[in-house]
Scaffold this motif. Sequence first.
Motif, PDB file in Angstrom:
ATOM      1  N   VAL A   1       7.382  -8.643  -8.515  1.00 28.06           N
ATOM      2  CA  VAL A   1       6.290  -8.374  -8.827  1.00 28.06           C
ATOM      3  C   VAL A   1       5.497  -7.875  -7.753  1.00 28.06           C
ATOM      4  O   VAL A   1       4.596  -6.793  -7.901  1.00 28.06           O
ATOM      5  N   TYR A   2       5.388  -8.444  -6.645  1.00 32.77           N
ATOM      6  CA  TYR A   2       4.716  -8.153  -5.359  1.00 32.77           C
ATOM      7  C   TYR A   2       5.096  -6.549  -5.024  1.00 32.77           C
ATOM      8  O   TYR A   2       4.100  -5.765  -4.760  1.00 32.77           O
ATOM      9  N   LEU A   3       6.315  -6.499  -4.735  1.00 27.95           N
ATOM     10  CA  LEU A   3       6.895  -4.923  -4.558  1.00 27.95           C
ATOM     11  C   LEU A   3       6.449  -3.877  -5.466  1.00 27.95           C
ATOM     12  O   LEU A   3       5.989  -2.849  -5.129  1.00 27.95           O
ATOM     13  N   PHE A   4       6.306  -4.198  -6.847  1.00 27.68           N
ATOM     14  CA  PHE A   4       5.988  -3.324  -7.803  1.00 27.68           C
ATOM     15  C   PHE A   4       4.534  -2.990  -7.696  1.00 27.68           C
ATOM     16  O   PHE A   4       4.137  -1.921  -7.747  1.00 27.68           O
ATOM     17  N   LEU A   5       3.476  -4.136  -7.604  1.00 29.98           N
ATOM     18  CA  LEU A   5       2.136  -3.876  -7.609  1.00 29.98           C
ATOM     19  C   LEU A   5       1.653  -3.382  -6.388  1.00 29.98           C
ATOM     20  O   LEU A   5       0.671  -2.534  -6.350  1.00 29.98           O
ATOM     21  N   GLY A   6       2.623  -3.671  -5.427  1.00 29.42           N
ATOM     22  CA  GLY A   6       2.124  -3.235  -3.899  1.00 29.42           C
ATOM     23  C   GLY A   6       2.493  -1.766  -3.901  1.00 29.42           C
ATOM     24  O   GLY A   6       1.554  -0.877  -3.331  1.00 29.42           O
ATOM     25  N   GLY A   7       3.579  -1.343  -4.486  1.00 37.01           N
ATOM     26  CA  GLY A   7       3.924   0.079  -4.634  1.00 37.01           C
ATOM     27  C   GLY A   7       2.829   0.737  -5.488  1.00 37.01           C
ATOM     28  O   GLY A   7       2.466   1.990  -5.218  1.00 37.01           O
ATOM     29  N   MET A   8       2.673   0.225  -6.679  1.00 37.43           N
ATOM     30  CA  MET A   8       1.438   1.090  -7.450  1.00 37.43           C
ATOM     31  C   MET A   8       0.227   1.077  -6.788  1.00 37.43           C
ATOM     32  O   MET A   8      -0.425   2.088  -6.981  1.00 37.43           O
ATOM     33  N   SER A   9      -0.226  -0.086  -6.037  1.00 36.31           N
ATOM     34  CA  SER A   9      -1.574   0.282  -5.323  1.00 36.31           C
ATOM     35  C   SER A   9      -1.409   1.207  -4.279  1.00 36.31           C
ATOM     36  O   SER A   9      -2.381   2.024  -4.153  1.00 36.31           O
ATOM     37  N   ALA A  10      -0.128   1.248  -3.603  1.00 29.95           N
ATOM     38  CA  ALA A  10       0.041   2.473  -2.597  1.00 29.95           C
ATOM     39  C   ALA A  10       0.003   3.828  -3.181  1.00 29.95           C
ATOM     40  O   ALA A  10      -1.064   4.931  -2.951  1.00 29.95           O
ATOM     41  N   GLY A  11       0.507   3.881  -4.569  1.00 34.71           N
ATOM     42  CA  GLY A  11       0.367   5.232  -5.236  1.00 34.71           C
ATOM     43  C   GLY A  11      -0.980   5.570  -5.478  1.00 34.71           C
ATOM     44  O   GLY A  11      -1.538   6.521  -5.448  1.00 34.71           O
ATOM     45  N   LEU A  12      -1.954   4.449  -6.031  1.00 31.38           N
ATOM     46  CA  LEU A  12      -3.136   4.531  -6.462  1.00 31.38           C
ATOM     47  C   LEU A  12      -4.002   5.122  -5.256  1.00 31.38           C
ATOM     48  O   LEU A  12      -4.718   5.776  -5.518  1.00 31.38           O
ATOM     49  N   MET A  13      -3.706   4.637  -4.474  1.00 32.63           N
ATOM     50  CA  MET A  13      -4.391   4.840  -3.047  1.00 32.63           C
ATOM     51  C   MET A  13      -4.335   6.434  -2.576  1.00 32.63           C
ATOM     52  O   MET A  13      -5.046   7.207  -2.175  1.00 32.63           O
ATOM     53  N   ILE A  14      -2.910   6.811  -2.561  1.00 35.31           N
ATOM     54  CA  ILE A  14      -2.776   8.060  -2.362  1.00 35.31           C
ATOM     55  C   ILE A  14      -3.238   8.931  -3.317  1.00 35.31           C
ATOM     56  O   ILE A  14      -4.136  10.144  -2.865  1.00 35.31           O
ATOM     57  N   LEU A  15      -3.302   8.594  -4.476  1.00 34.40           N
ATOM     58  CA  LEU A  15      -3.857   9.443  -5.480  1.00 34.40           C
ATOM     59  C   LEU A  15      -5.473   9.527  -5.322  1.00 34.40           C
ATOM     60  O   LEU A  15      -5.970  10.736  -5.676  1.00 34.40           O
ATOM     61  N   SER A  16      -6.121   8.389  -4.948  1.00 31.54           N
ATOM     62  CA  SER A  16      -7.357   8.527  -4.594  1.00 31.54           C
ATOM     63  C   SER A  16      -7.781   9.313  -3.570  1.00 31.54           C
ATOM     64  O   SER A  16      -8.963   9.990  -3.634  1.00 31.54           O
ATOM     65  N   CYS A  17      -6.904   9.851  -2.524  1.00 35.44           N
ATOM     66  CA  CYS A  17      -7.187  10.722  -1.588  1.00 35.44           C
ATOM     67  C   CYS A  17      -6.984  12.149  -2.029  1.00 35.44           C
ATOM     68  O   CYS A  17      -7.590  12.982  -1.293  1.00 35.44           O
ATOM     69  N   ILE A  18      -5.886  12.534  -2.578  1.00 31.64           N
ATOM     70  CA  ILE A  18      -5.517  13.937  -3.049  1.00 31.64           C
ATOM     71  C   ILE A  18      -6.144  14.422  -4.097  1.00 31.64           C
ATOM     72  O   ILE A  18      -5.998  15.699  -4.447  1.00 31.64           O
TER      73      ILE A  18
END
Lengths: 173, 285
Positions: free
Chosen positions: B12-29
């Motif tokens: 769960v941690y790796l899934f939500l951590g990855g999702m959070s990373a994806g949202l951070m990248i999307l927020s920048c691009i």
Amino acid sequence: MTMDTRRCVGCNACVIACKTENALAEGTSRDWVITETAGTFPSLSQEIRSERCNQCSRPPCVDSCPTRASHIGEAGVVLVSRNKCTGCKACIGACPYNARYVHPDGFVDKCTFCFHRTKTGALPACVEVCPTQALKFGDLEDATSEVSRLLRARRHKVNRPDSGAKPNVYFLI
Amino acid sequence: MNSPIWNWEIAVYLFLGGMSAGLMILSCIRSGHSSPERLLPFLSVLILSVGMAALFMDLAFKTHVYRFYLAFQWKSPMSWGSWILLGIYPAALLFGLTRVEEAEIARLTPAPLLGTIHSARRWAISQERVLKQTNLFLGIALGVYTGILLSSLGRPAWNSAVLGPLFLVSGFSAGAAILTLFTEENNLHRWEMHAISAEFALILLYIFGLTRIGNPDGSTPADLFLGGRFTAIFWVFTVMIGLCLPFVLGRILRPPVGNYRFLGASFVLIGSFSLRWIIVTAGQS
């Protein structure tokens, strides 16, 4: 440490001695006995090994520990500082020998070569109790020690040499 | 001595951590002008916090959690991860402040904190470019870290440097899927299609890499996914449901709309979670 696979009879005295000496919690053990059978009937061979933490010279458990709880202590023994351990289990995942476990109190525990005994000159409990003298303990860097002499005289191997961890428990074969 | 080290909490941690990373990248691009996209930095922090709660649950000695921040071990990916997680909070929250209006802050912030938040917002706006680059860097670092955490431990099925980029792309895909639930922009759909294609290629590379590692008994860790214990669950949930179905839906409907949009995003999320769950479990088998 050397472990003579030709002398070991798998009596588990080393396991019991360790549990008693270190007052291990129920269901946990720092050493264990493996019986490995190879070949095809009737040409079978059997090897019995008493195994434990290999006190590696390049321990992956120490590298993986984020808090420096796992560290190389005096005389090269790999130890765990209980007051620094978070129980994250990264070291358990990194250990090639499955030699670590979570103590019921939360910290990670493992064999210390009975550091509390060896620092006073005594032998580890498992070595002292072994009825066939299959286990020998000493300074591998001292050419005159019994373990160094055995390694010069006998064929030997280590577990998982591919791990790159440079283990310090040698199995005489 | 062979009981599992890590269970559902880490998946769960790796899934939500990855999702959070994806949202951070999307927020920048992405421009961040539309209503849901403005809130991406805050959403990434929220999701990361839930993931960290799962990580906390997995710690055997919970009261020693502060010990992560009394040391830095450069050889320990978990140590890197701890510090990255700590850096994300101020970086993402400050970046988020650049995208909300003063009136919104006034409405949502308790009076005693209002002055501090307004000052922080003014400072964040003056440093928006730096904050955007920092968030992009931390997002990529977080996504890669979720894979490297496993690959650094040397277990046969985790012994692949591909896990870092694979979890990063999968996390990006999961982040895009979450955003898809709130917006229908074609541009986002294009990113999703690219991410799914890249993830498929990385999965093939991962499995190919595992075929080159030999276990002492002559088997390879790839056997776990090619006829072994995880074959059905991996190819059905991760590959078919998580990659093939959303890709086909996306190609046919260009982009999927209405219920199909939710269906496609749900498939991606199922696949992304199953990837972590299966690889975390397979590495310990």
